[in-house]
Design an enzyme around this catalytic site. Structure first.
Site, PDB file in Angstrom:
ATOM      1  CD  GLU A  18      -2.234   1.383   2.791  1.00 55.13           C
ATOM      2  OE1 GLU A  18      -2.480   0.449   3.568  1.00 55.13           O
ATOM      3  OE2 GLU A  18      -2.229   2.573   3.138  1.00 55.13           O
ATOM      4  CB  CYS A  60      -2.764   5.412   4.136  1.00 55.23           C
ATOM      5  SG  CYS A  60      -2.019   4.467   5.434  1.00 55.23           S
TER       6      CYS A  60
END
Lengths: 533, 533
Positions: free
Chosen positions: A245, A282
């Site tokens: 990610e 994130c």
């Protein structure tokens, strides 16, 4: 040559706290991987694995005081946030235990022999088996939930894969502590402690991805670091899956009707989302499409009011702080970009950390803490539709408490900006009541466009909560993720499994999961249809 | 500059049959991908897609005479085999239509909001959406089932992904014909014909894998070619998944008890499997562990008898024929390797094709056909346990009608050879009745070892039939496959999908698949458990 020491550092002052470990030598990495590999047979026992995951959750919960204190000392994320993060982490471990118990993740499919077909079909029985040792690369910004005891580790262990975690340098003491707690829980459940090992050091991370016995990797971090490891995983003689990610802008579209209806609420909500965890999520909204004109102005004003009232915060480390300050400076310098609330160094803190200096000592006469203040930038959206030129920078993630409002002239311009975005973890729409009810406006097209560029689509919420739930998807088109899998939620376990089909294997030689009588009571699809256990 | 012509070649004579197309220029590849990309919205209609897949099956079935004649003329695989292969291909298209209709492949998961949780859980609804344009690289050895209308194409179309197929140079006329039939079926189902396009040429294949609008690739072929494309897919600015099936030895273990019980049956069965399709199956058994001693000798003798009675056959192209003859020569030259039945050029055929010559003319006074004869080699298994040295060659696939018997001294030696193998599509055990009944012998350990190195494990069968069935798995650890997916069977569709989660999206704005009332009657998991439609 002695292995280099690993220091725990206080990000509030930049001062070293204590030496907590040594960087792993190539020999140490090899030993960790081999020990993990040898532990895989024990971990293949589903019952022991379930007990282990639950024991791990309990052991971590019992150590909450020590874990939170240690994590706060080296991340400055605060006691409340870290207590919540630990609760999320242990909930996640228990959720994976439940999921392994339920057994749907094995994706069992059984086709009985059919001699009437041309050609006759043999009996086929398929399920999924663990890959082997998994390498996990911990994240800076979630010292628990995306680090040693986090989602990658929990899902890999749940799948039956031993784990070697490469700790993040921002929280080595927390990593050591959590690693020890997980190993203790393993022993308690009758498993070898080497089902989880923690290693430290940049080079150790490279050794790990290249090790022949490592079968897959999970990663949460930057595009640069993640891509380098992805490339190394792909270049191996035997390539392995790399589930990374990497980075996400998490665009938000505020429609004209939504701005007209609740500008103040949207501005305040955005301020909360972009400053949460000092902007180090994130899924921080990093680009917000706001209409031009008075209603959009009200969104910006509400945002300004809330952000200006937010206390400065400490970033995870000095390099991030320098990058944040430099990133903001570079963006503000673009023609047409304004900073209604300028993000920057906290009032009493130095502007730059100084790479090699004793930074704490340079903090001057103020609070002494290396804080930064939140802020936001504003730019005409039309600049972001330019295929070339300097504004591409605004389509890159800037880690920290800053977001960019792109003021658009009409729906087509907003769509054009979305069309230029790379992949994202999330895309959020702020719609009016009528639009949300499907009665009017551009909502349907926006939903479709959002789904084309992100792994999660939200309406009238904020992306910064990522619920641990069976239906969650935390991933998205590159660079949000390097694969089409998720790192949060029930299906995260699928990353660490591969199918095997058994053809015409006598019942007594089959794994118990696949036997005709279904002795383990598992869900299965039989002859193409779901069958009750 | 005119595009280079693409010739259909008769492998029986090596002579050009006809010019059927031109190699695709970069502009032509770009146009094909863009047209496919534009067709994706139409293909997103599930009902139209189902109709299309069924129309494609019918259209191909109706053209059976032309398709088989064309394919035989350029592959020499024979009418019976090709008629069966077309039936398999159209069965596969219909099976994917049924699977799309059933809808389980969407993997719908719905979690209702739960305000009682800490933190409160929002509503999450997840399913899978098509990736976009898929590149398919056709196989030499299955001009239908793994080529233009084959499993990669069928599963990608079923997923909702338009396809650009890079045709294999061994059957360009068949590829053109099948491509035209698929495009006709698309139009019949109300879809744009550009949902499938066929392109030719090595360079076109490279253009395709690098095209920004290509989102994934499927491949069946050699390790060398597949790895080059895998590397190109991984090196893109936006990497894409590359699902390649590259190479497999497909080991077989004949236990001592099985050899004692039915040596003749095993030898004859092996002969059939290794010569099927002139040894050009991905799942041809290429390494057979046979015990030393009289029972093993009987297996070898039965194999010799059957293989010696097999008529010579024509390989798919001249390069393969040369590689086969050279590969056999290289293996036979190893010390200790014998050739009880020597594979080689057919009795009346030339030993080498001559790369640039008019080969047909060189075939001399015999049949004139460029045949090869089947055979097998034998080697003491202990050589294959050597970590270094020349015998590693015997652990590499040799495409064509040859297999290697490795004569082992005991179960440990057999296990040691298996332990040195790379990944495989299949692993087969020939067990005695008592072993198969689980009453005695090394069967359980062999099953476990087989599952660790292959995607499909068989007992007392032969791997050369790969049934199209929901539970099939045709894949395996690298180099059998470059991913953990399958290229045959129901789950092959999963390769072309990615999940999207919708958080708190009002019902009226959700895709129909995810609405609370389940208007499409799809299977789903709700709040963590399977729910009836």
């Amino acid at each position: 040559m002695a292995a280099a020491p690993v220091w725990s550092v206080d990000p509030r002052t930049g001062k070293q706290r204590e030496q907590v470990a040594a960087q792993a030598t190539p020999q140490a990495v090899d030993a960790a991987v081999r020990a993990a590999h040898d532990a895989r047979t024990a971990l293949a026992d589903r019952t022991a694995r379930i007990a282990f995951l639950r024991a791990a959750a309990r052991t971590l919960d019992e150590a909450v005081a020590a874990v939170v204190e240690t994590a706060d000392a080296e991340t400055a994320l605060g006691t409340a946030r870290l207590t919540g993060e630990l609760a999320r982490t242990t909930y996640q471990l228990r959720a994976f235990a439940d999921l392994v118990e339920e057994g749907g993740y094995l994706d069992i499919r059984i086709d009985h022999a059919d001699p009437a077909l041309t050609p006759p079909r043999p009996e086929l029985r398929r399920y999924k088996v663990p890959l082997g040792v998994v390498a996990v690369y911990a994240a800076s910004n979630f010292p628990l939930a995306f680090s040693v005891p986090g989602g990658d580790t929990a899902s890999a262990l749940a799948a039956g894969c031993p784990v070697v975690v490469k700790a993040h340098p921002d929280h080595p003491a927390t990593s050591e502590l959590c690693g020890a707690l997980l190993r203790r829980a393993a022993v308690e459940a009758g498993l070898p402690e080497d089902v989880v090992t923690v290693v430290h050091g940049f080079d150790a991370g490279l050794e790990l991805i290249r090790h022949p016995l490592v079968t897959a990797a999970g990663f949460t971090g930057s595009i640069r670091g993640g891509r380098a490891l992805f490339d190394a995983a792909a270049a191996r003689p035997v390539p392995i899956p790399f589930h990374g990610e990497l980075g996400s802008l998490n665009p938000v579209v505020v429609t004209a009707a939504a701005a007209a209806e609740r500008a103040e609420e949207i501005g305040a909500g955005l301020a909360g989302a972009m400053t949460l965890g000092v902007g180090q999520f994130c899924v921080k909204p990093g680009l917000v499409l706001v209409p031009e004109g008075p209603d959009g102005d009200r969104v910006a004003e509400a945002l300004a009011k809330s952000v200006a009232g937010t206390a400065p915060g400490v970033l995870l480390d000095l390099r991030m702080r320098d990058n944040f300050l430099a990133g903001v400076r570079e963006r503000v310098a673009l023609p047409g970009v304004t900073a209604p609330v300028a993000p920057g160094a906290g009032a009493d803190a130095p502007a730059e950390s100084g790479a090699d200096a004793d930074v704490g000592a340079r903090a001057g006469g103020g609070s002494g803490e290396l804080t930064v203040g939140a802020g936001f930038l504003s730019v005409p959206a039309r600049h972001l539709t330019e295929p070339e030129g300097p504004y591409g920078l605004l389509l890159e993630e800037c880690f920290g408490p800053v977001t960019v409002l792109a003021r658009y002239a009409g729906q087509d311009e907003a769509a054009a900006v979305l069309g230029r975005l790379p992949g994202n973890l999330s895309a959020t729409l702020q719609l009016s009541d009528a639009e949300a009810a499907g009665a009017a406006g551009p909502a349907a097209e926006l939903i479709a466009q959002a789904a084309s560029l992100a792994g999660r689509v939200l309406v009238n919420g904020w992306p910064t909560g990522v619920a641990v739930a069976p239906a969650q998807h935390h991933g998205g088109p590159y660079p949000a993720a390097t694969s089409h899998s998720t790192s949060v939620g029930g299906t995260a376990i699928e990353r660490w499994l591969r199918p095997v089909a058994y053809q015409s294997v006598p019942d007594g030689l089959l794994p118990a999961e696949l036997r005709e009588g279904n002795p383990l009571g598992l869900p299965r699809r039989v002859d193409g249809s779901p069958a009750n256990a």
